[in-house]
Scaffold this motif. Structure first.
Motif, PDB file in Angstrom:
ATOM      1  N   ILE A  75       0.895  -1.452  -0.096  1.00 13.24           N
ATOM      2  CA  ILE A  75       0.234  -0.159  -0.024  1.00 13.24           C
ATOM      3  C   ILE A  75       0.418   1.402  -0.296  1.00 13.24           C
ATOM      4  O   ILE A  75       0.828   2.786  -0.496  1.00 13.24           O
ATOM      5  CB  ILE A  75      -1.317  -0.023   1.330  1.00 13.24           C
ATOM      6  N   GLY A  76       2.302   0.801   0.651  1.00 15.00           N
ATOM      7  CA  GLY A  76       3.410   2.628   0.937  1.00 15.00           C
ATOM      8  C   GLY A  76       3.360   1.814  -0.716  1.00 15.00           C
ATOM      9  O   GLY A  76       3.654   4.310  -1.114  1.00 15.00           O
ATOM     10  N   ARG A  77       4.274   1.466  -0.983  1.00 16.62           N
ATOM     11  CA  ARG A  77       4.554   1.440  -2.317  1.00 16.62           C
ATOM     12  C   ARG A  77       3.259   2.391  -3.588  1.00 16.62           C
ATOM     13  O   ARG A  77       3.590   3.260  -4.402  1.00 16.62           O
ATOM     14  CB  ARG A  77       4.827   0.315  -3.257  1.00 16.62           C
ATOM     15  N   ARG A 118       3.105   6.115  -3.331  1.00 16.11           N
ATOM     16  CA  ARG A 118       3.837   6.793  -4.343  1.00 16.11           C
ATOM     17  C   ARG A 118       3.944   6.673  -5.210  1.00 16.11           C
ATOM     18  O   ARG A 118       4.270   7.586  -5.985  1.00 16.11           O
ATOM     19  CB  ARG A 118       5.601   5.952  -3.796  1.00 16.11           C
ATOM     20  N   VAL A 119       3.154   5.533  -5.723  1.00 13.20           N
ATOM     21  CA  VAL A 119       3.223   5.852  -7.539  1.00 13.20           C
ATOM     22  C   VAL A 119       2.344   6.210  -7.930  1.00 13.20           C
ATOM     23  O   VAL A 119       2.045   7.080  -8.827  1.00 13.20           O
ATOM     24  CB  VAL A 119       2.544   4.407  -7.828  1.00 13.20           C
ATOM     25  N   ILE A 120       0.963   6.470  -7.086  1.00  5.46           N
ATOM     26  CA  ILE A 120      -0.500   7.965  -7.167  1.00  5.46           C
ATOM     27  C   ILE A 120       0.235   9.073  -7.224  1.00  5.46           C
ATOM     28  O   ILE A 120      -0.342   9.631  -7.773  1.00  5.46           O
ATOM     29  CB  ILE A 120      -1.141   6.859  -6.530  1.00  5.46           C
ATOM     30  N   ALA A 121       1.142   9.265  -6.340  1.00  3.18           N
ATOM     31  CA  ALA A 121       1.597  10.798  -6.163  1.00  3.18           C
ATOM     32  C   ALA A 121       2.638  10.926  -7.168  1.00  3.18           C
ATOM     33  O   ALA A 121       2.503  12.319  -7.401  1.00  3.18           O
ATOM     34  CB  ALA A 121       2.461  10.545  -4.762  1.00  3.18           C
ATOM     35  N   ALA A 129      -0.363   4.778 -12.399  1.00  2.02           N
ATOM     36  CA  ALA A 129      -1.294   3.978 -11.572  1.00  2.02           C
ATOM     37  C   ALA A 129      -2.207   3.400 -11.968  1.00  2.02           C
ATOM     38  O   ALA A 129      -2.620   2.221 -11.564  1.00  2.02           O
ATOM     39  CB  ALA A 129      -1.446   4.736 -10.242  1.00  2.02           C
ATOM     40  N   ARG A 130      -3.626   3.897 -12.393  1.00  4.22           N
ATOM     41  CA  ARG A 130      -4.447   3.527 -13.430  1.00  4.22           C
ATOM     42  C   ARG A 130      -3.939   2.667 -14.013  1.00  4.22           C
ATOM     43  O   ARG A 130      -4.515   1.749 -14.234  1.00  4.22           O
ATOM     44  CB  ARG A 130      -5.300   4.499 -14.223  1.00  4.22           C
ATOM     45  N   ALA A 131      -3.237   2.533 -14.868  1.00  2.00           N
ATOM     46  CA  ALA A 131      -2.398   1.657 -16.125  1.00  2.00           C
ATOM     47  C   ALA A 131      -2.433   0.616 -15.678  1.00  2.00           C
ATOM     48  O   ALA A 131      -2.891  -0.456 -15.809  1.00  2.00           O
ATOM     49  CB  ALA A 131      -1.950   2.784 -17.118  1.00  2.00           C
ATOM     50  N   ILE A 159       9.502  18.634  -2.635  1.00  2.00           N
ATOM     51  CA  ILE A 159       8.363  18.733  -1.739  1.00  2.00           C
ATOM     52  C   ILE A 159       8.306  17.821  -2.697  1.00  2.00           C
ATOM     53  O   ILE A 159       9.136  17.434  -4.125  1.00  2.00           O
ATOM     54  CB  ILE A 159       7.763  19.938  -3.435  1.00  2.00           C
ATOM     55  N   GLY A 160       7.368  16.304  -2.388  1.00  2.00           N
ATOM     56  CA  GLY A 160       7.621  15.553  -2.800  1.00  2.00           C
ATOM     57  C   GLY A 160       8.458  14.175  -1.900  1.00  2.00           C
ATOM     58  O   GLY A 160       8.683  13.204  -2.180  1.00  2.00           O
ATOM     59  N   SER A 161       9.247  15.099  -1.195  1.00  2.00           N
ATOM     60  CA  SER A 161      10.670  14.078  -0.394  1.00  2.00           C
ATOM     61  C   SER A 161       9.783  13.420   1.137  1.00  2.00           C
ATOM     62  O   SER A 161      10.101  15.105   1.282  1.00  2.00           O
ATOM     63  CB  SER A 161      12.211  14.667  -0.924  1.00  2.00           C
ATOM     64  N   PRO A 162       9.375  13.061   1.463  1.00  2.00           N
ATOM     65  CA  PRO A 162       9.525  12.695   3.069  1.00  2.00           C
ATOM     66  C   PRO A 162      10.488  12.687   3.547  1.00  2.00           C
ATOM     67  O   PRO A 162      11.126  13.757   5.070  1.00  2.00           O
ATOM     68  CB  PRO A 162       9.111  11.540   3.488  1.00  2.00           C
ATOM     69  N   VAL A 163      12.190  12.948   3.690  1.00  2.00           N
ATOM     70  CA  VAL A 163      13.357  13.043   3.678  1.00  2.00           C
ATOM     71  C   VAL A 163      13.176  14.397   3.995  1.00  2.00           C
ATOM     72  O   VAL A 163      13.568  14.758   4.785  1.00  2.00           O
ATOM     73  CB  VAL A 163      14.757  11.518   3.672  1.00  2.00           C
ATOM     74  N   GLY A 164      12.918  14.436   2.591  1.00  2.00           N
ATOM     75  CA  GLY A 164      13.524  16.429   2.520  1.00  2.00           C
ATOM     76  C   GLY A 164      13.068  17.316   3.321  1.00  2.00           C
ATOM     77  O   GLY A 164      13.496  18.074   4.504  1.00  2.00           O
TER      78      GLY A 164
END
Length: 186
Positions: free
Chosen positions: A60-62, A65-68, A74-76, A130-135
């Protein structure tokens, strides 16, 4: 009306705490408790570790990340975005509740208290990328340490200005943030 109008109507206008003053303790379950210092940092660290594990280990986590990164891909690939978004919002709710509880132990809580934290949190996210949790974590630590170390020089009233000055410097030198990725379009 205004910010927190409905919350003020339900809970009142006064700030509320958990009974622990600065440096003081409170009683819970018949035993004395001290406000979290290092233990509060440990709870925050455990929450971050749990979040990063949830984003990288289970499917679910992966999927999140793909959806984001690319919703069309992701839909495909047949990823059901509804389930992943439900898990995302549940995770956000748990982490916000944890953060609110930890903040409420150390300070008074009022309906408007989140607004004081929202802008610095966005600044930390932008500094980190933006988009980097570690960042976002690195940006929050960097801005927090810089603003607190500046207090002897600029005073407590202007420490937020130092954080935003650092934000401006990062945006001038690296517009994507410290950990942001370049986005290529054709």
């Amino acid at each position: 009306g205004g910010r927190g109008g409905g919350l003020r109507w339900l809970g009142g206008r006064d700030g509320r705490g958990c009974g622990a003053g600065p440096g003081g303790g409170w009683r819970a379950g018949g035993r004395g408790r001290r406000p979290p210092g290092r233990s509060g940092a440990a709870v925050g660290l455990r929450g971050m570790v749990a979040l990063f594990a949830m984003l990288h280990l289970p499917p679910i986590g992966r999927q999140m990340r793909v959806i984001a990164d690319n919703p069309d891909l992701a839909r495909a690939c047949g990823i059901r975005s509804g389930r992943a978004l439900l898990a995302l919002w549940a995770t956000v709710g748990v982490l916000c509740a944890l953060g609110g509880m930890m903040f409420g132990i150390k300070a008074l809580v009022s309906p408007e208290f989140g607004w004081e934290l929202l802008i610095p949190a966005f600044a930390a996210m932008i500094v980190g990328g933006i988009g980097s949790p570690v960042g976002a974590v690195v940006g929050a630590v960097l801005l927090g340490v810089a603003s607190e170390l500046s207090v002897p020089f600029v005073g407590p009233s202007y420490k937020i200005a130092v954080a935003f000055g650092l934000l401006l410097l990062v945006l001038l030198l690296r517009p994507r943030g410290l950990f942001g990725k370049a986005i290529f379009t054709r």
